[in-house]
Scaffold this motif. Structure first.
Motif, short mmCIF file in Angstrom:
data_model
loop_
_atom_site.label_atom_id
_atom_site.label_comp_id
_atom_site.label_asym_id
_atom_site.label_seq_id
_atom_site.Cartn_x
_atom_site.Cartn_y
_atom_site.Cartn_z
N ASN A 57 0.90 -1.02 0.03
CA ASN A 57 0.00 -0.12 -0.05
C ASN A 57 0.96 1.32 -0.05
O ASN A 57 1.97 1.06 0.32
N GLY A 58 0.22 2.42 -0.40
CA GLY A 58 0.96 3.55 -0.40
C GLY A 58 1.79 4.27 0.92
O GLY A 58 2.57 4.77 1.02
N THR A 59 1.04 3.73 2.12
CA THR A 59 1.56 4.24 3.25
C THR A 59 2.80 3.32 3.66
O THR A 59 3.93 4.05 4.17
N THR A 83 -2.62 17.35 3.78
CA THR A 83 -2.41 16.19 2.92
C THR A 83 -3.16 15.05 3.70
O THR A 83 -3.78 15.18 4.86
N PHE A 84 -3.38 14.01 2.99
CA PHE A 84 -3.86 12.87 3.99
C PHE A 84 -2.90 12.41 4.86
O PHE A 84 -1.80 12.41 4.95
N ALA A 86 -1.62 9.88 6.18
CA ALA A 86 -0.76 8.69 6.02
C ALA A 86 0.73 9.32 5.84
O ALA A 86 1.88 8.70 6.37
N THR A 87 0.74 10.42 5.24
CA THR A 87 2.25 11.04 4.85
C THR A 87 2.92 11.21 6.02
O THR A 87 4.09 10.86 6.28
N VAL A 129 3.97 16.33 -1.14
CA VAL A 129 2.78 15.54 -1.45
C VAL A 129 2.12 16.44 -2.77
O VAL A 129 2.42 17.50 -2.76
N ASP A 155 5.84 12.05 -2.27
CA ASP A 155 4.56 11.32 -2.01
C ASP A 155 3.71 11.71 -3.13
O ASP A 155 2.55 12.49 -3.14
N ALA A 157 0.90 9.47 -4.16
CA ALA A 157 -0.04 8.62 -4.05
C ALA A 157 -1.06 9.21 -4.84
O ALA A 157 -2.19 8.38 -5.34
N GLN A 158 -1.29 10.77 -5.21
CA GLN A 158 -2.36 11.00 -6.21
C GLN A 158 -2.02 11.65 -7.37
O GLN A 158 -2.89 12.13 -7.94
N SER A 179 0.56 5.01 -4.58
CA SER A 179 -0.78 4.07 -3.89
C SER A 179 -1.32 3.75 -4.97
O SER A 179 -1.72 4.29 -6.24
N LYS A 184 -7.45 6.03 -6.36
CA LYS A 184 -6.19 6.69 -6.81
C LYS A 184 -6.48 6.79 -8.42
O LYS A 184 -6.80 5.81 -8.85
N GLY A 192 -2.73 -1.55 -2.88
CA GLY A 192 -1.34 -1.50 -3.55
C GLY A 192 -0.53 -0.28 -3.44
O GLY A 192 -0.85 0.76 -2.92
N TYR A 307 -8.91 17.86 2.75
CA TYR A 307 -9.45 16.85 4.08
C TYR A 307 -9.96 18.07 5.09
O TYR A 307 -9.63 19.28 4.90
C1 LIG Z 1 -3.87 7.60 -0.35
C2 LIG Z 1 -2.52 8.25 0.30
C3 LIG Z 1 -1.62 7.57 0.83
C4 LIG Z 1 -1.85 6.38 1.64
O1 LIG Z 1 -1.92 5.23 0.38
P1 LIG Z 1 -2.65 3.91 0.88
O2 LIG Z 1 -2.32 3.10 -0.38
O3 LIG Z 1 -3.92 4.24 1.15
O4 LIG Z 1 -1.89 3.43 2.11
C5 LIG Z 1 -0.63 8.49 1.31
N1 LIG Z 1 -0.30 9.70 0.77
C6 LIG Z 1 -1.23 10.34 0.26
C7 LIG Z 1 -1.24 11.80 -0.08
C8 LIG Z 1 -2.44 9.56 -0.19
O5 LIG Z 1 -3.53 10.35 -0.75
#
Ligand SMILES: *Cc1c(COP(=O)(O)O)cnc(C)c1O
Length: 363
Positions: A57-59, A83-84, A86-87, A129, A155, A157-158, A179, A184, A192, A307
């Motif tokens: 996963n992205g985290t 940001t989300f 997880a960063t 990000v 990061d 992810a997006q 991610s 996404k 993933g 967010y």
């Molecule tokens: C979705 C997201 C993540 C985490 O990805 P996951 O696959 O859900 O763990 C990290 N950073 C950002 C900016 C995200 O949007």
């Protein structure tokens, strides 16, 4: 109308998905099957980064990258305040301290001037990000990193598929992560992620980390993670990657249509010169957000808030020692994301915009 219509996407490419998935199931190589290696080469070819390591996963992609960079207790990592979660979570997972930088209110991305003011002898790196699909000001961030001898991690992810001056997201920094969460820009049928890097020895280290710190079965050189991408998800992603550029074009056309219809009514997304967005989200700003969201919901138009809180206000981080970052707080109070995906119809965009215009005619 769906906010992100994954069922429409499945139906469109159904025969390709079904045959790719049934092949994995027939071969029964569920972990580390041939699709994983093939996907890694295809991702590398797509974005240009020479080394790609898929993960769960992205985290954990960020966690694995930070672990490979030997980040730990006492280290400070600068992240954008908006940001989300997880960063910052990944930084805390490796026991380092996230430091929350202010954002550029035009792009919602980390503000390099704010970053400069936060650097201390403990700063080890910056995570930028690429929020909502637009890459941050990487040239300036890279210059700051070079000046201070620290690293830059994107990061992404997006933003997989986005570009800056013709270079793809994930190939603009020594290390990047993405991610494949279903919603996404490039998503699979579950969780993933992937890590991208420019350096072979770092890539080898990351490959160990995502697989229990092991390169040879039952021999463990490091403490790592169990963070591999399932073969089934790799097979799904290979199908979607074949259609991805076309979906990116489609997202761009939908975004243009939104902006042309809404530009006089609300604050629409600003894309900087030299950037193209992957349009993970199409996010407007309005001071009438809660009323607008309720008005849209009554008309069965979904919307979302990405967010509602800046990171410094999250209960786990609200320790009162961080700067307040007014731009991040104001963005959190005003943003609203509208339906956006790679197969959205013009009629759907027009329906959303007509409802927003009708709302503002009343306000
Ligand atoms: C979705 C997201 C993540 C985490 O990805 P996951 O696959 O859900 O763990 C990290 N950073 C950002 C900016 C995200 O949007």
């Amino acid at each position: 109308m769906n906010f992100c219509d994954l069922a429409r996407q499945y139906q469109l490419y159904k025969s390709e998905f079904d045959s790719a998935m049934s092949q994995v199931i027939t071969n029964a190589a569920f972990i580390g099957g041939p699709d994983v290696k093939s996907l890694e080469s295809e991702l590398s070819e797509f974005c240009g980064a020479p080394f790609v390591i898929t993960c769960a996963n992205g985290t954990e992609a960020i966690t694995a990258a930070l672990t490979a960079l030997d980040i730990g207790v006492g280290d400070e990592i600068i992240v954008p305040d908006f940001t989300f979660f997880a960063t910052a979570e990944a930084v805390s997972t490796v026991r380092a301290t996230p430091i929350f930088a202010e954002i550029n209110p035009q792009t919602f991305n980390i503000d390099p001037d704010s970053v400069r003011g936060l650097i201390t002898p403990r700063t080890k790196g910056i995570i930028s990000v690429s929020l909502f699909g637009q890459i941050a000001e990487m040239d300036e961030l890279r210059a700051i990193c070079e000046q201070h001898g620290i690293w830059l991690l994107e990061d992404a992810a997006q933003s997989f598929g986005a570009t800056q001056n013709g270079i793809r997201s994930c190939n603009l920094s020594p290390i990047a992560t993405t991610s494949f969460f279903p919603a996404k820009p490039l998503g699979c049928f579950g969780d993933g992620g992937a890590i991208f890097c420019q350096d072979e020895s770092l890539a080898q280290k990351i490959r160990l980390i995502v697989n229990h710190g092991s390169s040879q079965r039952y021999v463990h050189q490091k403490i790592g993670l169990n963070s591999r991408l399932d073969t089934l998800q790799a097979a799904v992603l290979r199908v979607k990657l074949r259609h991805f550029e076309q979906e990116l074009d489609h997202r761009n056309r939908a975004a243009k249509l939104y902006s042309s219809l809404l530009g006089d009514t609300v604050q629409t997304p600003q894309i900087l010169d030299g950037n193209s967005s992957a349009w993970a989200q199409y996010t407007i700003r309005t001071k009438h957000r809660s009323e607008l969201q309720a008005y849209l919901a009554q008309r069965n138009i979904p919307s979302a808030i990405h967010y509602p809180q800046p990171l410094h206000a999250q209960p786990v981080y609200a320790v009162g020692t961080q700067a307040q970052n007014p731009h991040a707080s104001q963005a959190a109070a005003e943003v609203l994301s509208l339906p956006m995906h790679g197969l959205i119809y013009d009629e759907e965009v027009q329906e959303v915009c007509a409802a927003i215009q009708a709302f503002f005619a009343l306000h």
